[in-house]
Design an enzyme around this catalytic site. Structure first.
Site, PDB file in Angstrom:
ATOM      1  N   ARG A 124      36.184 -57.112  50.079  1.00 40.24           N
ATOM      2  CA  ARG A 124      35.230 -56.388  50.698  1.00 40.24           C
ATOM      3  C   ARG A 124      33.979 -56.618  49.607  1.00 40.24           C
ATOM      4  O   ARG A 124      34.441 -56.484  48.591  1.00 40.24           O
ATOM      5  CB  ARG A 124      35.403 -55.190  51.044  1.00 40.24           C
ATOM      6  CG  ARG A 124      36.385 -55.199  52.134  1.00 40.24           C
ATOM      7  CD  ARG A 124      36.995 -53.662  52.793  1.00 40.24           C
ATOM      8  NE  ARG A 124      37.920 -53.875  53.928  1.00 40.24           N
ATOM      9  CZ  ARG A 124      37.914 -52.967  54.797  1.00 40.24           C
ATOM     10  NH1 ARG A 124      37.352 -52.091  54.905  1.00 40.24           N
ATOM     11  NH2 ARG A 124      38.982 -53.283  55.876  1.00 40.24           N
ATOM     12  N   GLU A 146      44.449 -57.258  50.194  1.00 39.02           N
ATOM     13  CA  GLU A 146      43.371 -58.135  50.817  1.00 39.02           C
ATOM     14  C   GLU A 146      42.137 -57.522  50.947  1.00 39.02           C
ATOM     15  O   GLU A 146      40.965 -57.907  51.119  1.00 39.02           O
ATOM     16  CB  GLU A 146      43.750 -58.196  52.201  1.00 39.02           C
ATOM     17  CG  GLU A 146      44.900 -59.530  52.252  1.00 39.02           C
ATOM     18  CD  GLU A 146      46.253 -58.923  52.123  1.00 39.02           C
ATOM     19  OE1 GLU A 146      46.595 -57.871  52.532  1.00 39.02           O
ATOM     20  OE2 GLU A 146      47.020 -59.575  51.462  1.00 39.02           O
ATOM     21  N   ASN A 147      42.001 -56.117  50.565  1.00 34.45           N
ATOM     22  CA  ASN A 147      40.675 -55.367  50.979  1.00 34.45           C
ATOM     23  C   ASN A 147      39.721 -55.507  49.854  1.00 34.45           C
ATOM     24  O   ASN A 147      38.444 -55.223  49.712  1.00 34.45           O
ATOM     25  CB  ASN A 147      41.106 -53.808  51.070  1.00 34.45           C
ATOM     26  CG  ASN A 147      41.542 -53.330  52.280  1.00 34.45           C
ATOM     27  OD1 ASN A 147      42.360 -52.651  52.428  1.00 34.45           O
ATOM     28  ND2 ASN A 147      41.060 -54.282  53.458  1.00 34.45           N
ATOM     29  N   HIS A 207      34.886 -43.555  54.849  1.00 36.51           N
ATOM     30  CA  HIS A 207      35.876 -43.570  54.123  1.00 36.51           C
ATOM     31  C   HIS A 207      35.880 -42.303  53.570  1.00 36.51           C
ATOM     32  O   HIS A 207      37.022 -41.661  53.449  1.00 36.51           O
ATOM     33  CB  HIS A 207      35.821 -44.648  53.004  1.00 36.51           C
ATOM     34  CG  HIS A 207      35.836 -46.086  53.473  1.00 36.51           C
ATOM     35  ND1 HIS A 207      36.595 -46.627  54.401  1.00 36.51           N
ATOM     36  CD2 HIS A 207      35.091 -47.011  52.987  1.00 36.51           C
ATOM     37  CE1 HIS A 207      36.415 -47.825  54.173  1.00 36.51           C
ATOM     38  NE2 HIS A 207      35.400 -48.075  53.550  1.00 36.51           N
ATOM     39  N   ARG A 230      29.035 -47.541  55.664  1.00 37.17           N
ATOM     40  CA  ARG A 230      30.749 -47.591  55.825  1.00 37.17           C
ATOM     41  C   ARG A 230      31.459 -46.619  54.946  1.00 37.17           C
ATOM     42  O   ARG A 230      32.323 -46.001  55.287  1.00 37.17           O
ATOM     43  CB  ARG A 230      31.252 -49.015  55.522  1.00 37.17           C
ATOM     44  CG  ARG A 230      30.574 -50.096  56.508  1.00 37.17           C
ATOM     45  CD  ARG A 230      31.135 -51.448  56.090  1.00 37.17           C
ATOM     46  NE  ARG A 230      32.798 -51.433  55.925  1.00 37.17           N
ATOM     47  CZ  ARG A 230      33.504 -51.596  57.043  1.00 37.17           C
ATOM     48  NH1 ARG A 230      33.139 -51.905  58.116  1.00 37.17           N
ATOM     49  NH2 ARG A 230      34.969 -51.655  56.818  1.00 37.17           N
ATOM     50  N   ASP A 244      43.314 -46.782  59.616  1.00 33.36           N
ATOM     51  CA  ASP A 244      42.085 -47.823  59.810  1.00 33.36           C
ATOM     52  C   ASP A 244      41.097 -47.243  61.085  1.00 33.36           C
ATOM     53  O   ASP A 244      41.085 -46.420  61.742  1.00 33.36           O
ATOM     54  CB  ASP A 244      42.858 -49.007  60.704  1.00 33.36           C
ATOM     55  CG  ASP A 244      41.907 -50.007  60.610  1.00 33.36           C
ATOM     56  OD1 ASP A 244      40.969 -50.372  59.850  1.00 33.36           O
ATOM     57  OD2 ASP A 244      42.152 -51.066  61.523  1.00 33.36           O
ATOM     58  N   ASN A 275      37.699 -46.660  59.800  1.00 28.58           N
ATOM     59  CA  ASN A 275      36.566 -45.830  59.033  1.00 28.58           C
ATOM     60  C   ASN A 275      35.107 -46.335  59.063  1.00 28.58           C
ATOM     61  O   ASN A 275      34.105 -45.916  59.270  1.00 28.58           O
ATOM     62  CB  ASN A 275      36.798 -45.857  57.596  1.00 28.58           C
ATOM     63  CG  ASN A 275      38.197 -44.892  57.282  1.00 28.58           C
ATOM     64  OD1 ASN A 275      38.689 -44.444  58.178  1.00 28.58           O
ATOM     65  ND2 ASN A 275      38.475 -45.155  56.030  1.00 28.58           N
ATOM     66  N   GLY A 276      35.459 -47.678  59.147  1.00 30.52           N
ATOM     67  CA  GLY A 276      33.873 -48.636  59.144  1.00 30.52           C
ATOM     68  C   GLY A 276      33.144 -48.516  60.391  1.00 30.52           C
ATOM     69  O   GLY A 276      32.044 -48.082  60.586  1.00 30.52           O
ATOM     70  N   ARG A 277      34.243 -48.916  61.477  1.00 29.15           N
ATOM     71  CA  ARG A 277      33.414 -48.582  62.713  1.00 29.15           C
ATOM     72  C   ARG A 277      32.981 -47.143  63.212  1.00 29.15           C
ATOM     73  O   ARG A 277      32.019 -47.024  63.769  1.00 29.15           O
ATOM     74  CB  ARG A 277      34.651 -48.794  63.840  1.00 29.15           C
ATOM     75  CG  ARG A 277      34.702 -50.631  64.065  1.00 29.15           C
ATOM     76  CD  ARG A 277      36.036 -50.923  64.833  1.00 29.15           C
ATOM     77  NE  ARG A 277      37.162 -50.956  63.995  1.00 29.15           N
ATOM     78  CZ  ARG A 277      38.312 -51.085  64.029  1.00 29.15           C
ATOM     79  NH1 ARG A 277      38.638 -51.330  65.231  1.00 29.15           N
ATOM     80  NH2 ARG A 277      39.172 -51.058  63.100  1.00 29.15           N
ATOM     81  N   TRP A 278      33.709 -46.137  62.488  1.00 27.75           N
ATOM     82  CA  TRP A 278      33.136 -44.734  62.945  1.00 27.75           C
ATOM     83  C   TRP A 278      32.026 -44.542  62.215  1.00 27.75           C
ATOM     84  O   TRP A 278      31.135 -43.895  62.783  1.00 27.75           O
ATOM     85  CB  TRP A 278      34.350 -43.689  62.187  1.00 27.75           C
ATOM     86  CG  TRP A 278      34.136 -42.474  62.249  1.00 27.75           C
ATOM     87  CD1 TRP A 278      34.632 -41.440  63.266  1.00 27.75           C
ATOM     88  CD2 TRP A 278      33.193 -41.601  61.516  1.00 27.75           C
ATOM     89  NE1 TRP A 278      34.267 -40.266  63.175  1.00 27.75           N
ATOM     90  CE2 TRP A 278      33.335 -40.432  62.115  1.00 27.75           C
ATOM     91  CE3 TRP A 278      32.608 -41.888  60.286  1.00 27.75           C
ATOM     92  CZ2 TRP A 278      32.729 -39.266  61.409  1.00 27.75           C
ATOM     93  CZ3 TRP A 278      31.734 -40.537  59.770  1.00 27.75           C
ATOM     94  CH2 TRP A 278      32.023 -39.476  60.248  1.00 27.75           C
TER      95      TRP A 278
HETATM   96  C1  IPE Z   1      44.318 -52.231  56.604  1.00 26.78           C
HETATM   97  O1  IPE Z   1      43.156 -52.205  57.450  1.00 26.78           O
HETATM   98  C2  IPE Z   1      44.291 -51.590  55.555  1.00 26.78           C
HETATM   99  C3  IPE Z   1      44.107 -50.272  55.594  1.00 26.78           C
HETATM  100  C4  IPE Z   1      43.757 -49.434  56.621  1.00 26.78           C
HETATM  101  C5  IPE Z   1      43.746 -49.880  53.967  1.00 26.78           C
HETATM  102  P1  IPE Z   1      42.402 -53.614  57.402  1.00 26.78           P
HETATM  103  O2  IPE Z   1      41.195 -52.995  58.311  1.00 26.78           O
HETATM  104  O3  IPE Z   1      42.155 -54.099  56.165  1.00 26.78           O
HETATM  105  O4  IPE Z   1      43.379 -54.748  58.351  1.00 26.78           O
HETATM  106  P2  IPE Z   1      42.713 -55.814  59.054  1.00 26.78           P
HETATM  107  O5  IPE Z   1      41.635 -56.656  58.278  1.00 26.78           O
HETATM  108  O6  IPE Z   1      41.828 -55.436  60.230  1.00 26.78           O
HETATM  109  O7  IPE Z   1      43.851 -56.474  59.708  1.00 26.78           O
HETATM  110  C1  IPE Z   2      40.393 -48.667  56.716  1.00 21.33           C
HETATM  111  O1  IPE Z   2      39.050 -48.550  57.683  1.00 21.33           O
HETATM  112  C2  IPE Z   2      39.869 -48.222  55.353  1.00 21.33           C
HETATM  113  C3  IPE Z   2      40.318 -49.170  54.438  1.00 21.33           C
HETATM  114  C4  IPE Z   2      40.655 -50.430  54.590  1.00 21.33           C
HETATM  115  C5  IPE Z   2      39.925 -49.005  53.054  1.00 21.33           C
HETATM  116  P1  IPE Z   2      38.378 -49.803  57.626  1.00 21.33           P
HETATM  117  O2  IPE Z   2      37.234 -49.768  56.523  1.00 21.33           O
HETATM  118  O3  IPE Z   2      38.920 -51.153  57.763  1.00 21.33           O
HETATM  119  O4  IPE Z   2      37.483 -49.539  59.185  1.00 21.33           O
HETATM  120  P2  IPE Z   2      37.261 -50.615  60.296  1.00 21.33           P
HETATM  121  O5  IPE Z   2      38.331 -51.370  60.750  1.00 21.33           O
HETATM  122  O6  IPE Z   2      36.077 -51.709  59.625  1.00 21.33           O
HETATM  123  O7  IPE Z   2      36.579 -50.073  60.971  1.00 21.33           O
HETATM  124 MG    MG Z   3      39.842 -52.005  59.405  1.00 19.52          MG
END
Ligand code: IPE
Ligand code: IPE
Ligand code: MG
Length: 234
Positions: free
Chosen positions: A67, A63-64, A33, A29, A16, A18-21
């Site tokens: 997005r 749940e992803n 990834h 975003r 977890d 990747n997006g914030r990075w």
């Molecule tokens: C969990 O991270 C799923 C993966 C890392 C693949 P999320 O970013 O989806 O979880 P929440 O929404 O912060 O709980």
């Molecule tokens: C985890 O990183 C990867 C997936 C869920 C696919 P995020 O994309 O959730 O990164 P943040 O939490 O938004 O930083």
């Molecule tokens: Mg996340």
């Protein structure tokens, strides 16, 4: 690493942050990834070098799908590139398995996944389970449906429903996760390995997944080695 190391047999990682990075760098975003996928490959080789038997990584949750399409497509395309590049790096002693519901994936991706699962990697040191369209609740529903089907067909009776018969029907090959690592600063499971984490040790780390190093992994193992696991005993 220090000398009193207890190596967990099965490590789970919630990849977890990747997006914030990416956001921190003013990048899209999907750039996060991409970097995250590189860190995943490096970490799997590190686990192989350490002799970790099972590594389960959370790559995409049930749940992803909420997005934006662009981001979902980006993650799936990264999976395609990883699986294609893997073919060239055969015999790395790393077996790949997918856990989760494969039904919604495109046929070409499904074919790449099958190929990866059947690839000859030589003697297996580490099995990497990639959790893709994975949800802990979905995994339990899948197992319950399988049991119901066997009961309906007369292959199983009510008394045959045990923790073992549920464990055997999970997507994951191994029903216990010894250690679960979550980088990114969040401290929750987000539907990862619900059944398998009944007695897991948790290590939450502040680093974002694309910045996660082999040294961070070693730190988590050191922390795990200091824990006193009791499993309800004394
Ligand atoms: C969990 O991270 C799923 C993966 C890392 C693949 P999320 O970013 O989806 O979880 P929440 O929404 O912060 O709980
Ligand atoms: C985890 O990183 C990867 C997936 C869920 C696919 P995020 O994309 O959730 O990164 P943040 O939490 O938004 O930083
Ligand atoms: Mg996340």
């Amino acid at each position: 690493m220090t000398d009193k190391i207890i190596l967990p047999e099965h490590v789970g990682i919630i990849m977890d942050g990747n997006g914030r990075w990416a956001k921190k760098r003013g990048l899209p975003r999907n750039a996060g990834h991409k970097k995250g996928a590189e860190v995943f490959e490096k970490t799997s080789r590190h686990c192989r070098d350490l002799g970790i038997k099972y590594l389960t990584v959370y790559a995409f949750s049930t749940e992803n799908w909420k997005r934006p399409k662009e981001e979902v497509d980006g993650v799936m395309n990264l999976m395609r590139s990883y699986l294609k590049s893997m073919k060239k790096a055969a015999n790395e002693h790393i077996a790949v398995r997918f856990i989760g519901d494969k039904t919604p994936f495109d046929d070409d991706l499904k074919a790449l996944m099958d190929e990866a699962e059947n690839a000859d990697v030589g003697e297996v040191i580490t099995t990497v389970q990639i959790a893709l369209n994975y949800g802990g609740r979905d995994e339990i529903v899948h197992a319950v449906k399988d049991i119901a089907k066997d009961i309906k067909e007369g292959k199983l009776s009510l008394d045959d429903i045990t923790e073992d018969s549920i464990s055997e029907r999970l997507y994951s090959e191994t029903p216990e996760a010894d250690l679960i690592i979550r980088p990114s600063g969040e401290e929750r499971l987000s539907n990862f390995l619900l059944w398998e984490s009944a007695y897991s040790e948790f290590v939450f780390m502040d680093v974002l997944w694309p910045d996660f190093t082999n040294e961070d992994f070693d730190k988590a193992i050191e922390e795990y080695s200091r824990r006193n696991r009791r499993f309800g005993g004394i």
